[in-house]
Design a protein around this motif. Structure first.
Motif, PDB file in Angstrom:
ATOM      1  N   ALA A   1      59.356  25.931  35.417  1.00  9.56           N
ATOM      2  CA  ALA A   1      59.117  25.205  34.180  1.00  9.56           C
ATOM      3  C   ALA A   1      57.647  24.943  33.966  1.00  9.56           C
ATOM      4  O   ALA A   1      57.244  24.505  32.895  1.00  9.56           O
ATOM      5  CB  ALA A   1      59.876  23.878  34.198  1.00  9.56           C
ATOM      6  N   LEU A   2      56.847  25.154  35.001  1.00  2.00           N
ATOM      7  CA  LEU A   2      55.407  24.976  34.877  1.00  2.00           C
ATOM      8  C   LEU A   2      54.731  26.308  35.017  1.00  2.00           C
ATOM      9  O   LEU A   2      55.157  27.145  35.790  1.00  2.00           O
ATOM     10  CB  LEU A   2      54.882  24.033  35.966  1.00  2.00           C
TER      11      LEU A   2
ATOM     12  N   LEU B   1      50.996  22.587  35.047  1.00  2.00           N
ATOM     13  CA  LEU B   1      49.960  22.524  36.070  1.00  2.00           C
ATOM     14  C   LEU B   1      49.105  23.779  35.988  1.00  2.00           C
ATOM     15  O   LEU B   1      49.615  24.878  35.813  1.00  2.00           O
ATOM     16  CB  LEU B   1      50.617  22.457  37.442  1.00  2.00           C
ATOM     17  N   GLN B   2      47.814  23.623  36.071  1.00  2.00           N
ATOM     18  CA  GLN B   2      46.883  24.747  36.017  1.00  2.00           C
ATOM     19  C   GLN B   2      46.033  24.744  37.286  1.00  2.00           C
ATOM     20  O   GLN B   2      45.441  23.723  37.630  1.00  2.00           O
ATOM     21  CB  GLN B   2      45.965  24.622  34.790  1.00  2.00           C
ATOM     22  N   ILE B   3      45.990  25.845  38.003  1.00  4.83           N
ATOM     23  CA  ILE B   3      45.237  25.936  39.254  1.00  4.83           C
ATOM     24  C   ILE B   3      44.219  27.049  39.129  1.00  4.83           C
ATOM     25  O   ILE B   3      44.582  28.199  38.902  1.00  4.83           O
ATOM     26  CB  ILE B   3      46.160  26.216  40.447  1.00  4.83           C
ATOM     27  N   LEU B   4      42.954  26.738  39.250  1.00  2.00           N
ATOM     28  CA  LEU B   4      41.875  27.703  39.140  1.00  2.00           C
ATOM     29  C   LEU B   4      41.094  27.737  40.446  1.00  2.00           C
ATOM     30  O   LEU B   4      40.639  26.694  40.908  1.00  2.00           O
ATOM     31  CB  LEU B   4      40.926  27.341  37.998  1.00  2.00           C
TER      32      LEU B   4
ATOM     33  N   VAL C   1      46.172  39.222  37.446  1.00  2.58           N
ATOM     34  CA  VAL C   1      47.098  38.163  37.052  1.00  2.58           C
ATOM     35  C   VAL C   1      48.376  38.317  37.862  1.00  2.58           C
ATOM     36  O   VAL C   1      49.018  39.361  37.831  1.00  2.58           O
ATOM     37  CB  VAL C   1      47.411  38.216  35.550  1.00  2.58           C
ATOM     38  N   PHE C   2      48.751  37.263  38.573  1.00  2.00           N
ATOM     39  CA  PHE C   2      49.934  37.250  39.422  1.00  2.00           C
ATOM     40  C   PHE C   2      50.767  36.021  39.080  1.00  2.00           C
ATOM     41  O   PHE C   2      50.414  35.252  38.185  1.00  2.00           O
ATOM     42  CB  PHE C   2      49.538  37.204  40.903  1.00  2.00           C
ATOM     43  N   SER C   3      51.863  35.825  39.810  1.00  2.00           N
ATOM     44  CA  SER C   3      52.617  34.583  39.724  1.00  2.00           C
ATOM     45  C   SER C   3      53.231  34.292  41.081  1.00  2.00           C
ATOM     46  O   SER C   3      53.322  35.178  41.937  1.00  2.00           O
ATOM     47  CB  SER C   3      53.707  34.665  38.646  1.00  2.00           C
ATOM     48  N   ILE C   4      53.636  33.056  41.280  1.00  2.00           N
ATOM     49  CA  ILE C   4      54.214  32.653  42.558  1.00  2.00           C
ATOM     50  C   ILE C   4      55.640  33.191  42.629  1.00  2.00           C
ATOM     51  O   ILE C   4      56.511  32.785  41.864  1.00  2.00           O
ATOM     52  CB  ILE C   4      54.199  31.121  42.710  1.00  2.00           C
ATOM     53  N   LEU C   5      55.875  34.108  43.568  1.00  2.00           N
ATOM     54  CA  LEU C   5      57.163  34.773  43.681  1.00  2.00           C
ATOM     55  C   LEU C   5      58.122  34.064  44.633  1.00  2.00           C
ATOM     56  O   LEU C   5      59.337  34.155  44.478  1.00  2.00           O
ATOM     57  CB  LEU C   5      56.958  36.215  44.173  1.00  2.00           C
ATOM     58  N   GLU C   6      57.563  33.371  45.603  1.00  2.00           N
ATOM     59  CA  GLU C   6      58.382  32.773  46.653  1.00  2.00           C
ATOM     60  C   GLU C   6      57.594  31.658  47.314  1.00  2.00           C
ATOM     61  O   GLU C   6      56.365  31.731  47.405  1.00  2.00           O
ATOM     62  CB  GLU C   6      58.744  33.852  47.683  1.00  2.00           C
ATOM     63  N   LYS C   7      58.290  30.607  47.770  1.00  2.00           N
ATOM     64  CA  LYS C   7      57.652  29.494  48.466  1.00  2.00           C
ATOM     65  C   LYS C   7      58.418  29.194  49.751  1.00  2.00           C
ATOM     66  O   LYS C   7      59.648  29.111  49.735  1.00  2.00           O
ATOM     67  CB  LYS C   7      57.628  28.249  47.575  1.00  2.00           C
TER      68      LYS C   7
ATOM     69  N   GLU D   1      55.547  25.420  41.247  1.00  2.00           N
ATOM     70  CA  GLU D   1      56.906  25.928  41.185  1.00  2.00           C
ATOM     71  C   GLU D   1      56.887  27.448  41.112  1.00  2.00           C
ATOM     72  O   GLU D   1      55.901  28.047  40.678  1.00  2.00           O
ATOM     73  CB  GLU D   1      57.645  25.352  39.977  1.00  2.00           C
ATOM     74  N   ARG D   2      57.968  28.042  41.537  1.00  2.00           N
ATOM     75  CA  ARG D   2      58.111  29.491  41.486  1.00  2.00           C
ATOM     76  C   ARG D   2      57.928  29.972  40.042  1.00  2.00           C
ATOM     77  O   ARG D   2      58.483  29.403  39.114  1.00  2.00           O
ATOM     78  CB  ARG D   2      59.487  29.894  42.004  1.00  2.00           C
ATOM     79  N   GLY D   3      57.132  31.041  39.862  1.00  2.00           N
ATOM     80  CA  GLY D   3      56.851  31.564  38.534  1.00  2.00           C
ATOM     81  C   GLY D   3      55.515  31.124  37.972  1.00  2.00           C
ATOM     82  O   GLY D   3      55.088  31.629  36.944  1.00  2.00           O
ATOM     83  N   GLY D   4      54.840  30.179  38.627  1.00  2.00           N
ATOM     84  CA  GLY D   4      53.536  29.745  38.148  1.00  2.00           C
ATOM     85  C   GLY D   4      52.513  30.869  38.210  1.00  2.00           C
ATOM     86  O   GLY D   4      52.467  31.616  39.187  1.00  2.00           O
ATOM     87  N   HIS D   5      51.687  30.985  37.185  1.00  2.00           N
ATOM     88  CA  HIS D   5      50.712  32.067  37.116  1.00  2.00           C
ATOM     89  C   HIS D   5      49.569  31.892  38.115  1.00  2.00           C
ATOM     90  O   HIS D   5      49.163  30.783  38.438  1.00  2.00           O
ATOM     91  CB  HIS D   5      50.091  32.160  35.723  1.00  2.00           C
ATOM     92  N   VAL D   6      49.041  33.019  38.561  1.00  2.00           N
ATOM     93  CA  VAL D   6      47.855  33.071  39.411  1.00  2.00           C
ATOM     94  C   VAL D   6      46.931  34.125  38.812  1.00  2.00           C
ATOM     95  O   VAL D   6      47.296  35.286  38.722  1.00  2.00           O
ATOM     96  CB  VAL D   6      48.218  33.474  40.855  1.00  2.00           C
ATOM     97  N   ILE D   7      45.747  33.712  38.382  1.00  2.00           N
ATOM     98  CA  ILE D   7      44.766  34.656  37.857  1.00  2.00           C
ATOM     99  C   ILE D   7      43.643  34.785  38.870  1.00  2.00           C
ATOM    100  O   ILE D   7      42.993  33.815  39.214  1.00  2.00           O
ATOM    101  CB  ILE D   7      44.176  34.199  36.519  1.00  2.00           C
ATOM    102  N   VAL D   8      43.426  35.977  39.356  1.00  2.00           N
ATOM    103  CA  VAL D   8      42.417  36.233  40.378  1.00  2.00           C
ATOM    104  C   VAL D   8      41.223  36.901  39.718  1.00  2.00           C
ATOM    105  O   VAL D   8      41.359  38.002  39.182  1.00  2.00           O
ATOM    106  CB  VAL D   8      42.989  37.152  41.479  1.00  2.00           C
TER     107      VAL D   8
END
Length: 419
Positions: A18-19, A63-66, A101-107, A164-171
């Motif tokens: 959801a985030l 939530l935004q993580i840079l 650009v990635f996303s969190i696939l698993e925790k 949360e799972r699915g959150g974006h990751v931009i490298v």
């Protein structure tokens, strides 16, 4: 260290995405103090097309993580408000952290690598199935991992609890910052109008609506109200150039259909093809360049009685599954796009106007986050499909980079800009 690519499970027991966290990474070295501390809100730097939000964002904003690996630093944002910061350690030379650009696939709170001697990787958040992750580890003041992003002990647990799972990751290679952005190309309706009957005094059910002498017809009047329920699962939207089609082959095919004799339809712009193109351009009073420029191709489609194919394509996923795709138009489709991510962080006003945040993952030779949006024209069908399903945390990525290679089953759209 890299995470194992053979980890079992797909994170199905985790909460739905959801985030939409946005993480920005880069390569380089810098020295930092060892403490992890909360920071005050900061302004957006270096992009006149984006502006900082006024005041603090809605507490429900994604939530935004840079993370800037040129600074070896991670910043945590709530929308566009900076709330925390930590040092990190990225991939060392020869094991560089890929950008894109990635996303969190698993925790997983407890995880061990089967690639590097069963090394412990607590609070692991997987970014790729090939072994890149965020996790707790030794964090010297330099890049030192085998490709993952190491986090200090206390902060790794804190970040794990926030994402949360699915959150974006931009490298990215350098530091960047999120900012608010507006554009007609960003979907804007979070709730579509629904007609609702309003009863007047005559019904005996509730007081009538205010009326004026000039508009007495208010009995059983109809209002347009934003009452449609909002979607709950965020969308992942990607816009890119249309899958490559040989422009020369199309040129030859249409020239042949008009009896200009371009030679074999083989995609090779040889002497006969160029001569046939010049003959067509002369006949149409166009500059006789012999090239398949946009004006020549548009005229060819018209003379051949064909509709010119759209230059762009949109793909939509939800919960790691593709649910829609369609053609759209991209102006100057051959010009660079770069890679940009836009995230829906809130809504405002009676009409529930969408509030979007933007961040650039890779520049496109002058194609900034604003100008790229100005080149997009949606079809009515595509826009309606997306706007009917928007949820807070939905994102839209615009890119000219390939995405199919890493965007398989069980992923969001993955775009690598540097490996």
């Amino acid at each position: 260290m890299k995470a194992s690519s053979a980890v079992g499970g797909n994170g199905s027991g985790l909460a739905r995405a959801a985030l939409a966290g946005v993480m920005v990474l880069g390569l380089g070295q810098a020295a930092f103090a060892n403490d992890t501390r909360e920071l005050k809100p900061v302004s957006v730097r270096g992009d006149v097309n984006m502006t900082p939000a006024s005041g603090r964002d809605d507490p429900d904003a994604p939530l935004q993580i840079l993370v800037s690996l040129s600074e070896q630093k991670l910043d945590v944002y709530r929308g566009t408000t900076l709330i925390s910061s930590s040092r990190v350690s990225s991939g060392k030379p020869g094991h560089g952290t890929p950008t894109g650009v990635f996303s969190i696939l698993e925790k997983r709170k407890r995880h061990f690598s089967n690639i590097y001697d069963n090394a412990p990787m607590p609070y692991m958040q997987r970014l790729t199935w090939s072994g890149i992750a965020l996790h707790q580890g030794h964090v010297p003041n330099r890049p030192a991992s085998h490709g993952c992003v190491r986090l200090p002990k206390g902060f790794a647990a804190e970040l794990f609890s926030m994402t949360e799972r699915g959150g974006h990751v931009i490298v990215t290679r350098g530091a960047t910052h999120p900012g608010m952005i507006e554009s007609a190309a960003l979907p804007g309706a979070l709730a579509r109008p629904t007609e609702v009957a309003s009863l007047s005094d005559a019904s005996g059910l509730r007081p009538g609506l205010p009326v004026s002498d000039s508009d007495p017809a208010t009995v059983a009047s109809i209002e347009s109200m934003d009452v449609a329920p909002l979607a709950e699962e965020p969308l992942r939207i990607l816009i890119t150039r249309h899958p490559p089609v040989s422009k020369v082959r199309e040129l030859q095919r249409m020239l042949a259909s008009l009896d200009y004799g371009p030679g074999p339809v083989d995609g090779v712009a040889g002497r006969r093809t160029r001569a046939a193109t010049q003959d067509f351009q002369n006949a149409m009073d166009l500059p006789a360049t012999g090239e398949a420029d946009d004006i020549t191709m548009a005229r060819l489609y018209r003379e051949a009685g064909e509709s010119r194919p759209r230059s762009g394509r949109i793909y939509v996923r939800r919960k790691f599954r593709e649910i829609y795709s369609s053609d759209i138009d991209l102006a100057d489709a051959d010009a660079p796009l770069g890679t940009h991510l836009y995230t829906l962080i809130g809504r405002e006003g009676a009409r529930q106007k969408a509030r979007w945040m933007g961040v650039t993952a890779a520049d496109g030779d002058g194609a900034d986050a604003r100008s790229v949006l100005d080149r997009i024209t949606w079809t009515d069908e595509a826009r309606a499909f997306v706007e009917d399903r928007l949820a807070i945390g939905s994102s839209l990525m615009v890119t000219d980079r390939p995405f199919r290679l890493h965007s398989g089953l069980g992923t969001d759209f993955v775009v690598m800009t540097r490996q």
